[in-house]
Scaffold this active site. Structure first.
Site, PDB file in Angstrom:
ATOM      1  CE  LYS A  63     -70.381 -26.764  52.718  1.00 42.08           C
ATOM      2  NZ  LYS A  63     -71.807 -26.626  52.501  1.00 42.08           N
ATOM      3  NE  ARG A  64     -69.765 -33.455  61.295  1.00 43.24           N
ATOM      4  CZ  ARG A  64     -70.207 -34.248  62.282  1.00 43.24           C
ATOM      5  NH1 ARG A  64     -71.124 -33.815  63.109  1.00 43.24           N
ATOM      6  NH2 ARG A  64     -69.708 -35.447  62.461  1.00 43.24           N
ATOM      7  CE  LYS A 106     -71.743 -31.958  54.545  1.00 34.50           C
ATOM      8  NZ  LYS A 106     -72.928 -31.198  54.137  1.00 34.50           N
ATOM      9  CB  THR A 152     -79.604 -24.864  55.759  1.00 33.38           C
ATOM     10  OG1 THR A 152     -78.810 -25.668  56.625  1.00 33.38           O
ATOM     11  CG2 THR A 152     -80.908 -25.583  55.450  1.00 33.38           C
ATOM     12  CE  LYS A 171     -78.118 -21.693  58.625  1.00 29.72           C
ATOM     13  NZ  LYS A 171     -77.566 -22.881  59.283  1.00 29.72           N
TER      14      LYS A 171
END
Length: 839
Positions: A569-570, A575, A677, A681
């Site tokens: 992810k970024r 995060k 999201t 997945k």
């Protein structure tokens, strides 16, 4: 034992992608050869792989065009309410394979290309990703376009055709280096320029009061040239349009000013206008208040609204009038969804058009505008909220500033009448923030100017109501909604994980591709040994394929029996890639301390881009690569632990890594990730989630059963409580010996022997000003990772947990999300009736 199937044979036998008819194969070969013939210039009669890719892309596009034209004719004839999804980002990835799947052409193309002696997977790899987005927000927009077409909605995506998308990331000596993403270098076979719909967009100038009303005069004009990309629905003949605007200088741009003779300089100056669509700003969850960015935001909005109004006026609507002249019915025929605040200027721009140009009175125009617009909030991080300085607005968009002042004046009048004497509330709810300089709060503009405001996961929507927009919620609670994000199962299962898709189809049929809730039926097979074994085998095959890819790309030998622990992810402090790094080093220290002990082997794969100006994010990448360098070359560790930094993470790489994942890391501080999201997945592709109760993780735990996810750490209320009492990182450092050892190693240069103080900024941040409380969740995270190891030792139970997760992922289809937007916000019904196509 039979020999393993080749990739071609595997792809041929996959039923859910559509059966290849013999006629289709012959026709595709003919079409391919014709396109190849016209692709090759006369002096070059040797085809390159790229020529083959373009020939195949044009062959597939031929199957789209008739449906595309017919869809647009159908909308003109039926005149449904049209949905306009405005987004500064559309992270589309590659188009070829997705189009083949949605048109049911995959097998026919496979067979045709095979018969021509070519490898279709090699051709697919040639396509550039359309990387016109940073991360989740742009990828969500792409999934939404797929779902809107698959649900038969008359929908349009509107954005900017950036010449350079999200930068390509190179890792050089462990550091991120950015390279421009020249994705249009070889042309784009999927777009069609539409110069006949070119429109003027105005900037600067001044406002004049005249007898006929207000006029915005002496502006600079930039032209917006539309490029249309077809968006096919899944096997329903609907082909919608994504229209991206490119900036062009008008022919006379700046030439008048150079009458004195510097013609060359005047022509070169055209770049100033055309820079508007040159490059995507590479910031995710961070507001950068640059003039060029504000120009981009207005450019897309101004061009789009002219387009929407042209279409509204000229639409056939059951009477003989050649045009609609009344705007009474505008909200019944037009829905505008603002994807975050970036297109917020749609609100004052629509007001300008209705009041200044169409001569509606203010109140009527305001009612039309509010009923037309709806706003999706994507973040609660304060640094991400757009707050534009007044002086910049005054220079660039003087009329819009006046309109925003008037909107604010009437809004505050209303609030003052409801809460007499509550000046603090007026200050909090104003669209204009006092200060030096004064600023316009774009989120407040969106809330006031929309009839619906939604968050993107249940917990996020609650936070929005209770904190960020609390005052607004108290005034208009009926306006606030939740729409939990989703992903398209076509790209994120059928395309990227055909083995799993086929296995599911064998068990429950293939209707799950348009009704993902049907995955619940897989629970009927949870005790069937053969099915458990098949699910495990598909995962193992995906892991082996990805391990081979990593060995080729990174020259690191991967143990395919190890846990594939994936964090992509970024890169952002919230995060918490740093929390992951602390676990990696802790695990490494345990191996070093007791090398003869049995450890469950792990391959930790971290990937993602850091915004170019985000120092801490870049330091985090350097730390991960430095730790990997030490661990991967330590003979004591062997293949029990490997750390890989995945370079240039993007949509096409996600399609490879996600199906191979065993463990999905979703470890943001509770209350910071709006939805996520990527988490969905991974769940759909049979990875287990280790995560906090944040974003959509909460609903994933609800759907699959919390006991089937690895949930750890503080909840939102714990974080709130800690904010009140204060977070003391040193207390954890002193108390937890393993944590102390890890931090001391980073601090003293164990992972940077040539530069002992390299990571002092990282340690200083963690110890003294960590907004995201990494240490507070460290102990719970390490314990939870031990639980992961325990379950992985029991392959059957692990796989049964995987099946429960796949079966519980039905809610997270973007089809469900879009159906909810359609019914609750746009007031339209999805249609499963295929559009008739004249063959």
């Amino acid at each position: 034992m039979s020999s393993p199937l080749s990739d071609h044979e595997k792809r041929k036998q996959i039923s859910v992608r559509g059966i290849a008819g013999l006629g289709d194969v012959v026709e595709i070969k003919k079409s391919f050869n014709r396109h190849l013939h016209f692709t090759l210039v006369k002096d070059r009669n040797v085809a390159t792989p790229r020529d083959y890719y373009f020939a195949l892309a044009h062959t597939v596009r031929d199957h789209l065009v008739g449906r595309w034209i017919r869809t647009q004719q159908y909308y003109y004839e039926k005149d449904p309410k049209r949905i306009h999804y405005l987004s500064l980002e559309f992270y589309m990835g590659r188009t070829l394979q997705n189009t083949m799947i949605n048109l049911g052409l995959q097998n026919a193309c496979d067979e045709a290309i095979y018969q021509l002696g070519l490898d279709i997977e090699e051709l697919e790899e040639i396509e550039e990703d359309a990387g016109l987005g940073n991360g989740g927000l742009g990828r969500l927009a792409a999934c939404f376009l797929d779902s809107m077409a698959s649900l038969g909605l008359a929908a349009y995506g509107y954005g900017i055709r950036y010449e350079f998308g999200i930068f390509n990331q190179k890792i050089s000596n462990g550091w991120q280096v950015e390279e421009a993403d020249d994705w249009l270098r070889y042309g784009n076979p999927w777009e069609k320029a539409r110069p006949e719909y070119m429109l003027p967009v105005h900037f600067y100038g001044r406002v004049e009061q005249t007898a006929e009303g207000v006029k915005w005069v002496e502006t600079q004009v930039v032209l917006a040239m539309p490029y249309d990309t077809p968006v096919p629905g899944f096997k329903n003949n609907t082909v919608n349009t994504m229209r991206l605007w490119s900036a062009k200088a008008p022919i006379d741009f700046n030439l008048q000013e150079f009458n004195v003779g510097d013609y060359i300089e005047a022509v070169l100056d055209r770049n100033l206008a055309e820079n508007i669509s040159r490059v995507l700003y590479p910031n995710d969850n961070f507001f950068e208040g640059k003039e060029l960015r504000l120009k981009q935001e207005y450019f897309v909005v101004a061009a789009t609204l002219q387009d929407i109004i042209r279409r509204f006026k000229s639409s056939k609507f059951g009477c003989r009038d050649p045009v609609r002249t009344s705007f009474e019915t505008f909200p019944e025929k037009v829905a505008i969804q603002l994807n975050d605040t970036h297109p917020a200027l749609a609100i004052p721009e629509l007001m300008r058009i209705l009041v200044d140009l169409e001569k509606l009175d203010w109140d009527k125009a305001w009612e039309v505008t509010r009923q037309t617009c709806a706003y999706t909030n994507h973040t609660v991080l304060p640094e991400a909220l757009e707050r534009w300085p007044i002086n910049l607005f005054e220079k660039l968009l003087p009329r819009h500033l006046q309109i925003i002042y008037e909107i604010n004046h009437l809004h505050l009048q209303r609030i003052a009448a409801m809460f007499p004497g509550d000046h603090d509330r007026l200050r909090r709810m104003s669209l204009i923030e006092e200060g030096d300089p004064k600023r316009i709060n774009m989120a407040h503009l969106c809330v006031v100017g929309s009839h619906a405001v939604n968050g993107v996961a249940r917990i996020h929507s609650e936070i929005v109501k209770n904190t960020v927009f609390k005052d607004f919620y108290e005034v208009e609670p009926e306006k606030f909604q939740n729409k939990t994000n989703g992903i398209t199962p076509r790209r994120w299962l059928l395309l990227c994980n055909p083995g799993l898709a086929d296995l599911i189809a064998e068990k429950i049929g293939d209707d799950f591709l348009t009704d993902l809730f049907q995955l619940r039926k897989l629970l009927d097979f949870i005790d069937e040994d053969a099915f458990i074994c098949d699910i495990a085998n598909v995962k193992q095959e995906n892991k082996q394929k990805f391990a081979a890819y990593l060995e080729k790309e990174y020259e690191v030998k991967i143990n395919p029996e190890s846990i594939f622990d994936i964090h992509v992810k970024r890169i952002h402090e919230y995060k918490r890639q740093l929390l992951n790094v602390l676990h990696i080093i802790t695990f490494y220290n345990r191996i070093k301390k007791d090398p003869s002990k049995h450890f469950v082997p792990r391959t930790v794969i971290i990937g993602g881009k850091a915004a170019p100006g985000y120092h801490m994010a870049k330091m985090i990448i350097k730390l991960i690569t430095a730790v990997g360098q030490v661990i991967n070359n330590d003979p004591v560790v062997g293949d029990r632990l490997k750390v890989i930094y995945l370079e240039n993470y993007r949509v096409s790489l996600a399609e490879k890594v996600i199906p191979a994942a065993d463990l999905s890391e979703q470890i943001s501080t509770a209350g910071t990730e709006a939805s996520g999201t990527g988490n969905m997945k991974f769940m759909l592709n049979g990875a287990l989630t280790i995560g906090t109760m944040d974003g959509a993780n909460v609903e994933m735990a609800e759907e699959a059963g919390e006991e089937n996810l690895f949930i750890f750490g503080m909840r939102v209320e714990d974080v709130d409580a800690m904010d009140k009492t204060g977070y003391n990182a040193r207390e954890y450092y002193e108390r937890l010996s393993e944590l102390r050892q890890v931090i001391d190693q980073i601090q003293t240069g164990y992972f940077s022997p040539k530069e002992h103080e390299l990571f002092k900024d990282v340690v200083n941040m963690l110890m003294n000003h960590d907004r995201f409380k990494v240490f507070a969740d460290y102990e719970a995270y390490i314990t939870c990772q031990d639980r992961v190891n325990e379950l992985y030792k029991n392959p059957k139970e692990w796989t049964r947990t995987v099946i429960r997760n796949i079966a519980g992922s039905g809610k997270f289809s973007s089809d469900r999300t879009i159906s909810e937007y359609a019914r609750d916000i746009w007031g339209v019904e999805p249609s499963d009736m295929p559009i008739p196509v004249d063959q």
